[in-house]
Scaffold this motif. Sequence first.
Motif, mmCIF file in Angstrom:
data_model
loop_
_atom_site.group_PDB
_atom_site.id
_atom_site.type_symbol
_atom_site.label_atom_id
_atom_site.label_comp_id
_atom_site.label_asym_id
_atom_site.label_seq_id
_atom_site.Cartn_x
_atom_site.Cartn_y
_atom_site.Cartn_z
ATOM 1 N N TYR A 120 0.785 -1.234 0.000
ATOM 2 C CA TYR A 120 0.000 0.000 0.000
ATOM 3 C C TYR A 120 0.815 1.281 0.000
ATOM 4 O O TYR A 120 0.288 2.340 -0.299
ATOM 5 C CB TYR A 120 -0.977 0.007 1.180
ATOM 6 N N CYS A 142 -0.444 4.920 -1.437
ATOM 7 C CA CYS A 142 -0.609 6.088 -0.563
ATOM 8 C C CYS A 142 0.124 7.291 -1.133
ATOM 9 O O CYS A 142 -0.426 8.385 -1.228
ATOM 10 C CB CYS A 142 -0.084 5.789 0.842
ATOM 11 N N GLN A 189 -1.514 8.932 -3.867
ATOM 12 C CA GLN A 189 -2.663 9.766 -3.527
ATOM 13 C C GLN A 189 -2.283 10.930 -2.629
ATOM 14 O O GLN A 189 -3.148 11.552 -2.035
ATOM 15 C CB GLN A 189 -3.715 8.919 -2.813
ATOM 16 N N PHE A 218 2.819 7.613 4.251
ATOM 17 C CA PHE A 218 2.547 6.314 4.865
ATOM 18 C C PHE A 218 3.787 5.841 5.591
ATOM 19 O O PHE A 218 4.890 5.892 5.050
ATOM 20 C CB PHE A 218 2.165 5.305 3.786
ATOM 21 N N GLU A 277 -7.085 0.419 3.464
ATOM 22 C CA GLU A 277 -7.878 1.008 2.372
ATOM 23 C C GLU A 277 -8.902 1.999 2.903
ATOM 24 O O GLU A 277 -9.151 3.036 2.294
ATOM 25 C CB GLU A 277 -8.576 -0.094 1.588
ATOM 26 N N ILE A 331 -7.053 5.074 3.588
ATOM 27 C CA ILE A 331 -6.718 5.780 2.352
ATOM 28 C C ILE A 331 -7.949 6.506 1.813
ATOM 29 O O ILE A 331 -7.881 7.654 1.385
ATOM 30 C CB ILE A 331 -6.203 4.791 1.276
ATOM 31 N N ASP A 380 -4.904 7.093 11.307
ATOM 32 C CA ASP A 380 -4.822 8.180 10.328
ATOM 33 C C ASP A 380 -5.156 9.502 10.998
ATOM 34 O O ASP A 380 -5.535 9.539 12.167
ATOM 35 C CB ASP A 380 -5.733 7.904 9.121
ATOM 36 N N THR A 389 -8.738 -0.275 -3.903
ATOM 37 C CA THR A 389 -7.935 0.775 -4.522
ATOM 38 C C THR A 389 -7.054 0.194 -5.632
ATOM 39 O O THR A 389 -6.948 -1.004 -5.805
ATOM 40 C CB THR A 389 -7.060 1.468 -3.463
#
Lengths: 495, 223
Positions: free
Chosen positions: A342, A346, A349, A353, A379, A382, A409, B188
């Motif tokens: 991931y 990350c 976007q 991370f 996810e 995110i 987060d 995603t």
Amino acid sequence: MLRTLQKLCRNTLFRLSLLGALLFVVSLFVSLGYIYFATVSSDRRQVDKSIIKEIEGLQQLYEDEGIIPVNREIILRINSGEGLYFLRTATGLLSGNLEPGNIDKSAVELFGFVPGQRGPSFRLQEFTYSVPDSDVPDLKDRHVRAFAGYLMDGPEPEAEILVGRDVEAIMRASNRVKNAIITSSLIALVLGLISSLYVSHWFARRIDDFNRLATDVRAGYLDRRAPRDYSEDELDLLAEHLNAMLDHINTLIQAIRYAGDSIAHDLRSPLTRLLTRLESAASEIKDEKASDTLYSAAEDAAELLKTFDSVLRISRLGSGERREMLAEIDPKPVLDDIAELYEPACEDQGLSFSSFIAPNVLIRADRGLLSQAVSNLVENAIKYTPLKGAILLRAGIVRGGEFEIAVIDNGPGISAHERQRAKERFVRLDKSRTTPGSGLGLALVDAIADLHRATFVLDQGILSEFGEGLSARLVFSRAVSVRPRVNKKTMQIVG
Amino acid sequence: MRILIVEDDEITAEYVRKGLMEAGHVVDLAGDGDIGLEMARTADYDALVLDRMMPKMDGIELLTELRNDGDKTPVLILSAMGEVDQKVQGLRAGGDDYLAKPYSFTELLARVEAIGRRGYPTATVTKLKVGDLKMDLLARTVNREGRNILLQQREFRLLECLMRNAGQVMTRKMLLEKVWDYHFDPQTNVIDVHISRLRSKIDKEFKTPMLHTVHGVGYRLQA
């Protein structure tokens, strides 16, 4: 010792049977006491009555005829009866077969005359006396019940008089009965204690069987059954009922599973057909606009199927059948893989991370399911963390030796009162309606956590300008720390 | 390729057949397990597509029979039951790949072609070569046109997977299964990001791009 005692006291049956034993002892004591009262004690009352009668007669004689006839009467009675007497005036002993000197009570104690007080007052006295110069042990310290008082000449006492009975035999019988009552109560108490210990031990063993069964069944071993002894007593019947119930549950689970599979098959096949038809139609049609419409229709069908799939997955996880597949694994490589998967997404976007994963821990888990759960959490993070936000994957032993995997987060977070609801199926919190998703992601994580007997906690994350953030934690209670193995090969690679 | 589809649902079977034929394959259909086993025994196929749940003989039974005969034809198992343990069961019985319903036809096509082309496992290879892209599996090095390319471990495995299936469309799902061993669908675009990183390393500084995006399906490495 103290601990066993505490444990015993927590045992319901021990308490109940002990209470029963105590009640039995108390009622035994009461009924024996009644027997005592009705027999031995009544003998004593008879004695008292006859003494009082005699005293009243003698008093009457004194009032009618004076001290001399009383003295004569007493001498007569000494010679004929069993009574004990003495009559004494100020000048000395007139008559009697009881030496005041051989009594273990003083005259004051016996008569307790208060000068100036009116009327003769006869009082019950208990004492022992010994027959003088007797070597016979039986004649020493014999119990006497007597009434002692004054024969009154007007306001002045003229003579002290005592009428008694030797009650040694009655006393001995009474003592024997008393001792027998106490001893039998004690024996009953001890026997009661032993029997309640035995009963509770026996019962506890059978209850333990049930408890073990319940624990096993909860752990997903639905094929376990309660042991039966076919005595058809309550516990055996309870075992039978429990087993029948478990059979029934098992059948139901099988039926649900079968129904689930059939639904999956029956519904998925036509939907797959729909998908295939839409796709093949889309590829055949020349008109680009129509083709696009068909493609997006196919995507919708696929989305529908995916949702259906997730629901089935959650139900199957809920049945606990996969619990047997759990094994001791090191979560670090699993989580490192997720982080590695991931991290680029990350960055892509515009999210930062980072991951910190402690090594040398073993937890009981399934790699695939653990990956899926953590991947869902990442996810989710995110999806809801705005641009320039941060996501942290952290795992390690926390206080109390639990292993915690946390995805934290600094996005908007979930308000405290909605956190529990967020884990339910199809629940999408209002403000997130606009984003894609089926509302099953966290429900799936919850189901996976449940299968692992881990706790899934949603909490406040990192405070930022976006909100209070979200921290989603999976807490595994039975984690084992292992010593790092120093391996030359890994050392070389690290070096 | 010559492909046998064993599927009790006629409409699905017919569409799959049509699609596979359009892609240039020869396709036979069998309506149940008994007929399927008979056909698989008599004719020589490059790949079998087996539905798992069927009347009479189910896919796993058929596959077990076939493997007991010593038949090594690559098999793709189709099933409405997508759980990992069932996947494992299917693969253990001798299946080469497992696809859960619902699947898109493109996914099915990519997988059938992948197992059909793979053929019988040959002796262990230590070097892979696609066009001017070379990979040494022992030294774990990659170079293109003689220039060394530094790849991270996962990128190496991703490229290895693409090179082993060169010319072949690899769907995102296939890559996720083969490179990461994950059997779930991420929401995603994780795979796309990894591919674009790999692409920037193997394609960016060269004239002809090798790593192609097949729209709506996946990726293909081609010289």
